[in-house]
Design a protein around this motif. Structure first.
Motif, PDB file in Angstrom:
ATOM      1  N   LEU A   1       0.853  -1.187   0.000  1.00 27.67           N
ATOM      2  CA  LEU A   1       0.000   0.000   0.000  1.00 27.67           C
ATOM      3  C   LEU A   1       0.888   1.236   0.000  1.00 27.67           C
ATOM      4  CD1 LEU A   1      -2.901   1.150   0.172  1.00 27.67           C
ATOM      5  CD2 LEU A   1      -2.652   1.159   2.656  1.00 27.67           C
ATOM      6  N   PHE A   2       0.395   2.295  -0.609  1.00 36.44           N
ATOM      7  CA  PHE A   2       1.144   3.544  -0.656  1.00 36.44           C
ATOM      8  C   PHE A   2       1.096   4.254   0.694  1.00 36.44           C
ATOM      9  CE2 PHE A   2      -3.002   3.700  -2.696  1.00 36.44           C
ATOM     10  CZ  PHE A   2      -3.700   4.557  -1.863  1.00 36.44           C
ATOM     11  N   GLU A   3       1.895   5.296   0.831  1.00 34.60           N
ATOM     12  CA  GLU A   3       1.988   6.027   2.087  1.00 34.60           C
ATOM     13  C   GLU A   3       0.793   6.962   2.271  1.00 34.60           C
ATOM     14  OE1 GLU A   3       4.213   5.482   4.345  1.00 34.60           O
ATOM     15  OE2 GLU A   3       5.391   4.065   3.153  1.00 34.60           O
ATOM     16  N   TYR A   4       0.634   7.414   3.515  1.00 38.71           N
ATOM     17  CA  TYR A   4      -0.466   8.329   3.841  1.00 38.71           C
ATOM     18  C   TYR A   4      -0.314   9.668   3.119  1.00 38.71           C
ATOM     19  CZ  TYR A   4      -3.717  11.089   6.656  1.00 38.71           C
ATOM     20  OH  TYR A   4      -4.744  11.910   7.070  1.00 38.71           O
ATOM     21  N   ASP A   5       0.917  10.114   2.920  1.00 38.24           N
ATOM     22  CA  ASP A   5       1.142  11.361   2.180  1.00 38.24           C
ATOM     23  C   ASP A   5       0.642  11.244   0.744  1.00 38.24           C
ATOM     24  OD1 ASP A   5       2.264  12.447   4.421  1.00 38.24           O
ATOM     25  OD2 ASP A   5       4.335  12.047   3.826  1.00 38.24           O
ATOM     26  N   THR A   6       0.781  10.068   0.165  1.00 36.88           N
ATOM     27  CA  THR A   6       0.261   9.849  -1.191  1.00 36.88           C
ATOM     28  C   THR A   6      -1.256   9.935  -1.209  1.00 36.88           C
ATOM     29  OG1 THR A   6       2.141   8.402  -1.674  1.00 36.88           O
ATOM     30  CG2 THR A   6       0.243   8.250  -3.138  1.00 36.88           C
ATOM     31  N   PHE A   7      -1.884   9.387  -0.183  1.00 33.24           N
ATOM     32  CA  PHE A   7      -3.349   9.474  -0.073  1.00 33.24           C
ATOM     33  C   PHE A   7      -3.802  10.932   0.020  1.00 33.24           C
ATOM     34  CE2 PHE A   7      -6.944   9.840   2.925  1.00 33.24           C
ATOM     35  CZ  PHE A   7      -7.934   9.249   2.155  1.00 33.24           C
ATOM     36  N   LEU A   8      -3.100  11.736   0.816  1.00 37.40           N
ATOM     37  CA  LEU A   8      -3.451  13.152   0.934  1.00 37.40           C
ATOM     38  C   LEU A   8      -3.232  13.886  -0.388  1.00 37.40           C
ATOM     39  CD1 LEU A   8      -1.945  14.021   4.447  1.00 37.40           C
ATOM     40  CD2 LEU A   8      -4.307  13.456   3.875  1.00 37.40           C
ATOM     41  N   ARG A   9      -2.188  13.524  -1.104  1.00 38.59           N
ATOM     42  CA  ARG A   9      -1.937  14.161  -2.400  1.00 38.59           C
ATOM     43  C   ARG A   9      -3.019  13.798  -3.414  1.00 38.59           C
ATOM     44  NH1 ARG A   9       2.585  12.233  -3.108  1.00 38.59           N
ATOM     45  NH2 ARG A   9       2.273  10.703  -4.766  1.00 38.59           N
ATOM     46  N   HIS A  10      -3.455  12.551  -3.396  1.00 37.49           N
ATOM     47  CA  HIS A  10      -4.554  12.145  -4.276  1.00 37.49           C
ATOM     48  C   HIS A  10      -5.823  12.944  -3.963  1.00 37.49           C
ATOM     49  CE1 HIS A  10      -2.682   7.903  -5.051  1.00 37.49           C
ATOM     50  NE2 HIS A  10      -2.077   8.862  -5.721  1.00 37.49           N
ATOM     51  N   ALA A  11      -6.099  13.115  -2.658  1.00 35.63           N
ATOM     52  CA  ALA A  11      -7.304  13.846  -2.263  1.00 35.63           C
ATOM     53  C   ALA A  11      -7.246  15.302  -2.713  1.00 35.63           C
ATOM     54  CB  ALA A  11      -7.489  13.763  -0.750  1.00 35.63           C
ATOM     55  N   LYS A  12      -6.089  15.916  -2.568  1.00 34.99           N
ATOM     56  CA  LYS A  12      -5.955  17.335  -2.898  1.00 34.99           C
ATOM     57  C   LYS A  12      -5.935  17.586  -4.398  1.00 34.99           C
ATOM     58  CE  LYS A  12      -3.015  21.360  -1.970  1.00 34.99           C
ATOM     59  NZ  LYS A  12      -1.790  21.840  -1.276  1.00 34.99           N
ATOM     60  N   MET A  13      -5.280  16.717  -5.147  1.00 34.69           N
ATOM     61  CA  MET A  13      -5.084  16.958  -6.578  1.00 34.69           C
ATOM     62  C   MET A  13      -6.207  16.399  -7.444  1.00 34.69           C
ATOM     63  SD  MET A  13      -0.993  16.191  -6.946  1.00 34.69           S
ATOM     64  CE  MET A  13      -1.089  16.453  -8.718  1.00 34.69           C
ATOM     65  N   PHE A  14      -6.849  15.315  -7.008  1.00 38.71           N
ATOM     66  CA  PHE A  14      -7.812  14.647  -7.877  1.00 38.71           C
ATOM     67  C   PHE A  14      -9.209  14.539  -7.265  1.00 38.71           C
ATOM     68  CE2 PHE A  14      -3.605  12.831  -8.834  1.00 38.71           C
ATOM     69  CZ  PHE A  14      -3.502  13.155 -10.180  1.00 38.71           C
ATOM     70  N   ILE A  15      -9.291  13.972  -6.049  1.00 36.04           N
ATOM     71  CA  ILE A  15     -10.594  13.591  -5.504  1.00 36.04           C
ATOM     72  C   ILE A  15     -11.441  14.808  -5.159  1.00 36.04           C
ATOM     73  CG2 ILE A  15     -11.753  12.256  -3.719  1.00 36.04           C
ATOM     74  CD1 ILE A  15      -9.186  10.604  -3.450  1.00 36.04           C
ATOM     75  N   GLU A  16     -10.900  15.721  -4.365  1.00 39.12           N
ATOM     76  CA  GLU A  16     -11.679  16.886  -3.939  1.00 39.12           C
ATOM     77  C   GLU A  16     -12.081  17.783  -5.110  1.00 39.12           C
ATOM     78  OE1 GLU A  16      -9.315  18.696  -0.938  1.00 39.12           O
ATOM     79  OE2 GLU A  16      -9.764  17.169   0.575  1.00 39.12           O
ATOM     80  N   PRO A  17     -11.178  18.094  -6.057  1.00 38.45           N
ATOM     81  CA  PRO A  17     -11.630  18.872  -7.222  1.00 38.45           C
ATOM     82  C   PRO A  17     -12.722  18.171  -8.024  1.00 38.45           C
ATOM     83  CG  PRO A  17      -9.239  18.930  -7.062  1.00 38.45           C
ATOM     84  CD  PRO A  17      -9.708  17.928  -6.060  1.00 38.45           C
ATOM     85  N   ALA A  18     -12.640  16.838  -8.128  1.00 39.14           N
ATOM     86  CA  ALA A  18     -13.673  16.106  -8.866  1.00 39.14           C
ATOM     87  C   ALA A  18     -15.014  16.168  -8.138  1.00 39.14           C
ATOM     88  CB  ALA A  18     -13.245  14.653  -9.053  1.00 39.14           C
ATOM     89  N   ILE A  19     -14.989  16.067  -6.805  1.00 43.95           N
ATOM     90  CA  ILE A  19     -16.231  16.137  -6.031  1.00 43.95           C
ATOM     91  C   ILE A  19     -16.871  17.514  -6.162  1.00 43.95           C
ATOM     92  CG2 ILE A  19     -17.167  16.097  -3.687  1.00 43.95           C
ATOM     93  CD1 ILE A  19     -15.133  13.938  -3.008  1.00 43.95           C
ATOM     94  N   VAL A  20     -16.059  18.559  -6.042  1.00 49.80           N
ATOM     95  CA  VAL A  20     -16.585  19.922  -6.140  1.00 49.80           C
ATOM     96  C   VAL A  20     -17.152  20.183  -7.532  1.00 49.80           C
ATOM     97  CG1 VAL A  20     -15.964  22.360  -6.073  1.00 49.80           C
ATOM     98  CG2 VAL A  20     -15.063  20.801  -4.344  1.00 49.80           C
ATOM     99  N   SER A  21     -16.434  19.748  -8.557  1.00 49.95           N
ATOM    100  CA  SER A  21     -16.905  19.955  -9.926  1.00 49.95           C
ATOM    101  C   SER A  21     -18.212  19.214 -10.179  1.00 49.95           C
ATOM    102  CB  SER A  21     -15.834  19.486 -10.912  1.00 49.95           C
ATOM    103  OG  SER A  21     -16.293  19.589 -12.241  1.00 49.95           O
TER     104      SER A  21
END
Length: 241
Positions: free
Chosen positions: A81-101
């Motif tokens: 599994l990837f690190e927690y920092d990678t999870f936070l980066r995914h959330a900031k760069m991809f997941i949250e912008p997709a949810i807002v859009s």
């Protein structure tokens, strides 16, 4: 890795190199004899990001699960599994912008539909970070009560609106202002005074006609406090001896 050990052309032993990135595995095979080579990836790569890693982060994020609990489960069955920092980066760069859009797109469609209706039933409530009158931040949910769809979720802090007691009012004002801005409420005053504040006089007369019976305890004799205490003390002394 046995599939990559032998060359499919000359059937000799190949040089195999692996690279891991969370749940992503890349295998590079090179035959030193016939120079055959190939590269195999366990999952697609989207802009240098393994798609499987991103999908796993998305599933954890949108379902409100704990990354650390998932980490313990995968570690117990010996999965990478990837690190927690990678999870936070995914959330900031991809997941949250997709949810807002996606929410903004759905919101525009919903407001357009509500503006075409003759009458809507708006409703809402405040969610705060703590109970009582000490909340510091909160969100007010504005809904269309006909189909129970969320129209807007404004976020604000108590110091922005003049105190925690003003948060509910602020959320209501923002929700109604959004509906009125998109033409969903033709007459806000009519909504407040004509549709919500109905004349209570007929209901008051009917309520006053209802007879209220006495409590069941009122039908029994009320014991004297001193006598009850004295009898209890006497009983305790008797049991002691």
């Amino acid at each position: 890795m046995e599939l990559f050990e032998m060359c499919p052309v000359c059937q000799r032993v190949c040089d195999v190199q692996t690279r891991r990135m969370g749940t992503f595995l890349s295998v590079e095979q090179l035959c030193p004899h016939c120079q055959f080579s190939r590269l195999w990836n366990s999952q697609p790569i989207v802009r240098s990001t393994p798609a499987g890693n991103l999908q796993l982060s998305t599933s954890v994020y949108v379902n409100g699960e704990s990354f650390f609990k998932l980490e313990k489960v995968l570690k117990a069955i010996n999965l990478q599994l990837f690190e927690y920092d990678t999870f936070l980066r995914h959330a900031k760069m991809f997941i949250e912008p997709a949810i807002v859009s996606n929410f903004k797109t759905s919101q525009e469609m919903m407001l357009r539909r509500l503006s075409e209706e003759d009458k809507i039933i708006p409703g809402g409530d405040l969610w705060a970070d703590s109970p009582g009158h000490s909340e510091r931040s909160g969100s007010h949910t504005t809904m269309d009560l006909k189909i129970n769809n969320v129209v807007d979720i404004p976020l604000f802090k108590s110091d922005e609106v003049g105190g925690s007691c003003q948060m509910e009012k602020e959320g209501l004002e923002r929700g109604l202002a959004l509906l009125q801005e998109h033409g969903c409420l033709d007459d806000l005053m009519a909504l407040i005074f004509d549709e919500n504040f109905v004349d209570p006089a007929p209901f008051k007369e009917e309520i006053l006609k209802v007879t209220i019976t006495e409590d069941l305890c009122a039908q029994d004799e009320r014991p004297v406090k001193e006598e009850v205490i004295e009898s209890f003390v006497t009983q305790v002394k008797t049991e002691a001896f």
